[in-house]
Design a protein around this motif. Structure first.
Motif, PDB file in Angstrom:
ATOM      1  N   THR A 287       2.772  45.938  -3.364  1.00  0.00           N
ATOM      2  CA  THR A 287       3.943  46.602  -3.929  1.00  0.00           C
ATOM      3  C   THR A 287       4.844  47.091  -2.802  1.00  0.00           C
ATOM      4  OG1 THR A 287       2.639  47.335  -5.828  1.00  0.00           O
ATOM      5  CG2 THR A 287       4.728  48.479  -5.410  1.00  0.00           C
ATOM      6  N   PRO A 288       6.148  46.704  -2.819  1.00  0.00           N
ATOM      7  CA  PRO A 288       7.075  47.204  -1.803  1.00  0.00           C
ATOM      8  C   PRO A 288       7.132  48.746  -1.852  1.00  0.00           C
ATOM      9  CG  PRO A 288       8.048  45.401  -3.046  1.00  0.00           C
ATOM     10  CD  PRO A 288       6.788  45.801  -3.763  1.00  0.00           C
ATOM     11  N   PRO A 289       7.426  49.397  -0.728  1.00  0.00           N
ATOM     12  CA  PRO A 289       7.951  48.820   0.515  1.00  0.00           C
ATOM     13  C   PRO A 289       6.905  48.211   1.444  1.00  0.00           C
ATOM     14  CG  PRO A 289       7.790  51.191   0.730  1.00  0.00           C
ATOM     15  CD  PRO A 289       7.409  50.877  -0.692  1.00  0.00           C
ATOM     16  N   ASN A 290       5.622  48.220   1.054  1.00  0.00           N
ATOM     17  CA  ASN A 290       4.627  47.546   1.887  1.00  0.00           C
ATOM     18  C   ASN A 290       4.873  46.039   1.879  1.00  0.00           C
ATOM     19  OD1 ASN A 290       3.157  49.867   2.646  1.00  0.00           O
ATOM     20  ND2 ASN A 290       2.100  49.869   0.668  1.00  0.00           N
ATOM     21  N   LYS A 291       4.507  45.385   2.984  1.00  0.00           N
ATOM     22  CA  LYS A 291       4.696  43.946   3.129  1.00  0.00           C
ATOM     23  C   LYS A 291       3.385  43.301   3.561  1.00  0.00           C
ATOM     24  CE  LYS A 291       7.881  44.117   6.427  1.00  0.00           C
ATOM     25  NZ  LYS A 291       8.137  45.539   6.702  1.00  0.00           N
ATOM     26  N   LEU A 292       3.186  42.065   3.145  1.00  0.00           N
ATOM     27  CA  LEU A 292       2.082  41.281   3.701  1.00  0.00           C
ATOM     28  C   LEU A 292       2.321  41.099   5.191  1.00  0.00           C
ATOM     29  CD1 LEU A 292      -0.365  39.295   3.541  1.00  0.00           C
ATOM     30  CD2 LEU A 292       1.313  37.496   3.071  1.00  0.00           C
ATOM     31  N   THR A 293       1.245  41.267   5.956  1.00  0.00           N
ATOM     32  CA  THR A 293       1.310  41.017   7.394  1.00  0.00           C
ATOM     33  C   THR A 293       0.412  39.837   7.742  1.00  0.00           C
ATOM     34  OG1 THR A 293       1.805  43.314   7.996  1.00  0.00           O
ATOM     35  CG2 THR A 293       0.832  41.920   9.699  1.00  0.00           C
ATOM     36  N   ILE A 294       0.985  38.846   8.395  1.00  0.00           N
ATOM     37  CA  ILE A 294       0.210  37.753   8.972  1.00  0.00           C
ATOM     38  C   ILE A 294       0.095  38.037  10.466  1.00  0.00           C
ATOM     39  CG2 ILE A 294       0.043  35.274   9.364  1.00  0.00           C
ATOM     40  CD1 ILE A 294       0.078  35.836   6.425  1.00  0.00           C
ATOM     41  N   ALA A 295      -1.123  38.162  10.962  1.00  0.00           N
ATOM     42  CA  ALA A 295      -1.358  38.299  12.395  1.00  0.00           C
ATOM     43  C   ALA A 295      -2.091  37.043  12.849  1.00  0.00           C
ATOM     44  CB  ALA A 295      -2.182  39.543  12.702  1.00  0.00           C
ATOM     45  N   THR A 296      -1.626  36.416  13.908  1.00  0.00           N
ATOM     46  CA  THR A 296      -2.246  35.169  14.340  1.00  0.00           C
ATOM     47  C   THR A 296      -2.334  35.091  15.853  1.00  0.00           C
ATOM     48  OG1 THR A 296      -2.087  32.748  14.250  1.00  0.00           O
ATOM     49  CG2 THR A 296      -0.011  33.965  14.236  1.00  0.00           C
ATOM     50  N   THR A 297      -3.407  34.457  16.316  1.00  0.00           N
ATOM     51  CA  THR A 297      -3.555  34.199  17.755  1.00  0.00           C
ATOM     52  C   THR A 297      -3.001  32.835  18.125  1.00  0.00           C
ATOM     53  OG1 THR A 297      -5.772  33.304  17.355  1.00  0.00           O
ATOM     54  CG2 THR A 297      -5.622  35.642  17.919  1.00  0.00           C
ATOM     55  N   ASN A 298      -2.498  32.088  17.153  1.00  0.00           N
ATOM     56  CA  ASN A 298      -2.016  30.727  17.398  1.00  0.00           C
ATOM     57  C   ASN A 298      -0.578  30.725  17.908  1.00  0.00           C
ATOM     58  OD1 ASN A 298      -4.485  29.804  16.418  1.00  0.00           O
ATOM     59  ND2 ASN A 298      -3.722  29.738  14.319  1.00  0.00           N
ATOM     60  N   TYR A 299      -0.266  29.737  18.746  1.00  0.00           N
ATOM     61  CA  TYR A 299       1.083  29.606  19.304  1.00  0.00           C
ATOM     62  C   TYR A 299       2.015  28.835  18.370  1.00  0.00           C
ATOM     63  CZ  TYR A 299      -1.992  29.998  23.442  1.00  0.00           C
ATOM     64  OH  TYR A 299      -2.952  30.362  24.337  1.00  0.00           O
ATOM     65  N   ASP A 300       1.451  28.092  17.432  1.00  0.00           N
ATOM     66  CA  ASP A 300       2.255  27.187  16.614  1.00  0.00           C
ATOM     67  C   ASP A 300       3.164  27.960  15.659  1.00  0.00           C
ATOM     68  OD1 ASP A 300       0.827  27.736  14.085  1.00  0.00           O
ATOM     69  OD2 ASP A 300      -0.829  26.675  15.008  1.00  0.00           O
ATOM     70  N   THR A 301       4.008  27.226  14.950  1.00  0.00           N
ATOM     71  CA  THR A 301       4.988  27.851  14.050  1.00  0.00           C
ATOM     72  C   THR A 301       4.703  27.500  12.593  1.00  0.00           C
ATOM     73  OG1 THR A 301       6.494  25.961  14.376  1.00  0.00           O
ATOM     74  CG2 THR A 301       6.792  27.869  15.819  1.00  0.00           C
TER      75      THR A 301
ATOM     76  N   ILE B 210       2.897  38.799  13.136  1.00  0.00           N
ATOM     77  CA  ILE B 210       2.545  39.311  14.458  1.00  0.00           C
ATOM     78  C   ILE B 210       1.829  38.208  15.219  1.00  0.00           C
ATOM     79  CG2 ILE B 210       1.288  41.082  15.738  1.00  0.00           C
ATOM     80  CD1 ILE B 210       1.469  42.883  13.308  1.00  0.00           C
ATOM     81  N   LYS B 211       2.489  37.627  16.218  1.00  0.00           N
ATOM     82  CA  LYS B 211       1.898  36.530  16.993  1.00  0.00           C
ATOM     83  C   LYS B 211       1.263  37.122  18.253  1.00  0.00           C
ATOM     84  CE  LYS B 211       3.617  32.491  16.400  1.00  0.00           C
ATOM     85  NZ  LYS B 211       4.416  31.240  16.407  1.00  0.00           N
ATOM     86  N   LEU B 212      -0.022  37.443  18.134  1.00  0.00           N
ATOM     87  CA  LEU B 212      -0.712  38.254  19.123  1.00  0.00           C
ATOM     88  C   LEU B 212      -0.782  37.616  20.502  1.00  0.00           C
ATOM     89  CD1 LEU B 212      -3.611  39.412  16.787  1.00  0.00           C
ATOM     90  CD2 LEU B 212      -1.789  40.878  17.695  1.00  0.00           C
ATOM     91  N   HIS B 213      -0.810  36.297  20.576  1.00  0.00           N
ATOM     92  CA  HIS B 213      -0.915  35.607  21.864  1.00  0.00           C
ATOM     93  C   HIS B 213       0.369  34.899  22.258  1.00  0.00           C
ATOM     94  CE1 HIS B 213      -5.623  35.387  21.943  1.00  0.00           C
ATOM     95  NE2 HIS B 213      -5.153  36.595  22.133  1.00  0.00           N
ATOM     96  N   GLY B 214       1.483  35.248  21.602  1.00  0.00           N
ATOM     97  CA  GLY B 214       2.752  34.633  21.954  1.00  0.00           C
ATOM     98  C   GLY B 214       3.071  33.429  21.099  1.00  0.00           C
ATOM     99  N   SER B 215       4.110  32.704  21.493  1.00  0.00           N
ATOM    100  CA  SER B 215       4.597  31.621  20.639  1.00  0.00           C
ATOM    101  C   SER B 215       5.247  30.523  21.463  1.00  0.00           C
ATOM    102  CB  SER B 215       5.624  32.173  19.645  1.00  0.00           C
ATOM    103  OG  SER B 215       6.181  31.155  18.850  1.00  0.00           O
ATOM    104  N   LEU B 216       5.203  29.326  20.928  1.00  0.00           N
ATOM    105  CA  LEU B 216       5.896  28.190  21.538  1.00  0.00           C
ATOM    106  C   LEU B 216       7.411  28.369  21.529  1.00  0.00           C
ATOM    107  CD1 LEU B 216       3.801  25.364  19.846  1.00  0.00           C
ATOM    108  CD2 LEU B 216       3.764  25.931  22.277  1.00  0.00           C
ATOM    109  N   THR B 217       7.905  29.320  20.748  1.00  0.00           N
ATOM    110  CA  THR B 217       9.352  29.508  20.610  1.00  0.00           C
ATOM    111  C   THR B 217       9.881  30.702  21.399  1.00  0.00           C
ATOM    112  OG1 THR B 217       9.067  30.871  18.622  1.00  0.00           O
ATOM    113  CG2 THR B 217       9.337  28.489  18.305  1.00  0.00           C
ATOM    114  N   TRP B 218       9.043  31.362  22.186  1.00  0.00           N
ATOM    115  CA  TRP B 218       9.484  32.543  22.938  1.00  0.00           C
ATOM    116  C   TRP B 218       9.662  32.199  24.412  1.00  0.00           C
ATOM    117  CZ3 TRP B 218       5.476  36.816  21.217  1.00  0.00           C
ATOM    118  CH2 TRP B 218       5.541  36.970  19.820  1.00  0.00           C
TER     119      TRP B 218
END
Length: 394
Positions: free
Chosen positions: A184-198, A254-262
């Motif tokens: 229920t808003p204002p809470n949001k689903l959070t995806i946290a990932t260690t993957n670099y992909d998009t 939250i991309k914990l290990h960074g991203s191919l797009t940064w």
């Protein structure tokens, strides 16, 4: 015997000859006959549903390397690379480049103690850590070739951790939809990932979700962790109060290990699309010193946000394809489970056996001690059938 679901009270397993077991005892139907697969799957779905159907205030989905491996249709597949596979690919890439040293030579020059990359003792993360640590101390006559070899190693990792999202093969979009509908808003689903992909960004775009990934919304997005606190709202007309309506299709990523797009510029970390525009992405490469890297920008802010979220009350954390071998993340989760009585944890992976990481073992111990933890054998593509199931009494 293969465990499919395990909680502190019961274990559902598959045995040989299509046997299905509850706490090691063969499961029988009303006619005292062994149950069929459909009945067993129904029981597993019911146990998962009873665990997750608790009106959690927020949900955090932690995706490891295994979350990018799943998917098969029409003889096509999308699969990531294990550390052992990456080692072989890196060895081949170095051999194919006459301007680079072989992987065994790199091990020797960096004083990594295991020279043979096919040995079970050869650990890619420790090897890369040794290679990077030795880089400033390599003899002058070998520096150019050594540095070229380091570039080949890192470029090979980038190339083999970059996948395109295909909604015919992958279920990331379904995961986002199902879990977001439970919040229920204002809470949001959070995806946290260690993957670099998009994959998650692309999946969200396919279903018209807005992604709050810690980058500003201007024409040249730069990293600003305050973005995670934003929501999209609109005024409700014809009301005397200042009531707002929240847009439902918004997630945190939250991309914990960074991203191919940064990438770094002189002042900021920028997000660049498409990802082939980024030559030197901001990433924590697999190495033994990645724990220390997590204290540098932007990783410190990302890990801090993840830690803060899993320590909030009435939270469900779902981990998929994550072995808990990353010490810094495993410790955060362990601390949250043992100190936040409002946290429940569902650990899902392609197999519940063969995990030797200390973090995984500690969580198994907490589960057996009565903490709110369950384990489920399920790759990401199989999760939707469990996450959508309704709970029934047995």
């Amino acid at each position: 015997m293969s465990n499919i679901f395990s909680s502190g009270k019961l274990t559902l397993s598959r045995g040989g000859s299509d046997q299905y077991l509850l706490n090691g005892v063969k499961m029988l139907d009303a006619d005292n006959q062994p149950i069929k697969e459909a009945e067993f799957e129904s029981r597993v779905s019911n146990e998962v549903a009873r665990f997750i159907n608790n009106n959690y205030s927020q949900i955090v989905f932690l995706a490891g390397a295994g979350a990018s491996i799943t998917g098969q249709q029409d003889s096509q597949s999308i699969r990531g690379r294990s550390m052992r596979e990456l080692t072989g690919i890196i060895a081949d890439a170095l051999d194919a480049d006459e301007k680079a040293f072989s992987i065994s030579q790199m091990a020797r020059y960096s004083k990594y103690k295991f020279i043979d990359p096919t040995s079970e003792d050869f650990q890619l993360e420790n090897f890369i850590s040794a290679v990077q640590s030795a880089q400033p101390y390599i003899a002058i006559d070998k520096q150019s070739k050594y540095n070229k070899s380091v570039s080949v190693i890192l470029e090979t990792i980038i190339r083999n951790t970059s996948y395109d999202y295909d909604d015919r093969l992958l279920k990331h979009a379904q995961i986002i939809n199902i879990l977001s509908s439970r919040i229920t808003p204002p809470n949001k689903l959070t995806i946290a990932t260690t993957n670099y992909d998009t994959l998650f960004e692309e999946a969200a775009a396919r279903i018209a979700y807005t992604v709050m990934d810690g980058f500003t919304a201007d024409i040249d997005p730069h990293f600003d962790p305050d973005v995670f606190e934003w929501n999209l709202v609109k005024d409700i007309p014809n009301l005397a109060t200042a009531e707002l309506e929240y847009k439902k299709q918004v997630i945190n990523l939250i991309k914990l290990h960074g991203s191919l797009t940064w990438q770094f510029d002189d002042e900021h970390i920028l997000r660049r699309l498409p990802r082939n525009l980024v030559n030197s992405p901001v990433m924590i490469f697999p190495s033994a010193n990645k724990y220390m890297q997590s204290y540098t920008e932007p990783y410190f802010e990302l890990f801090s946000k993840f830690q803060e979220l899993i320590n909030r009350p009435n939270t469900l954390l779902i981990a998929n394809g994550f072995s808990f071998g990353d010490t810094h993340i495993a410790e955060m989760v362990y601390h949250a489970v043992t100190h936040n009585s409002g946290l429940s944890l569902l650990v899902s992976d392609y197999s519940l056996e063969g995990h030797d990481a200390r973090g995984w073992k500690l969580l198994e111990g907490l589960k057996d001690s009565g903490y709110s933890i369950v384990f489920l054998q399920a790759v990401l593509n199989k999760l939707p059938r469990y996450l959508e199931a309704e709970s029934n009494e047995y």
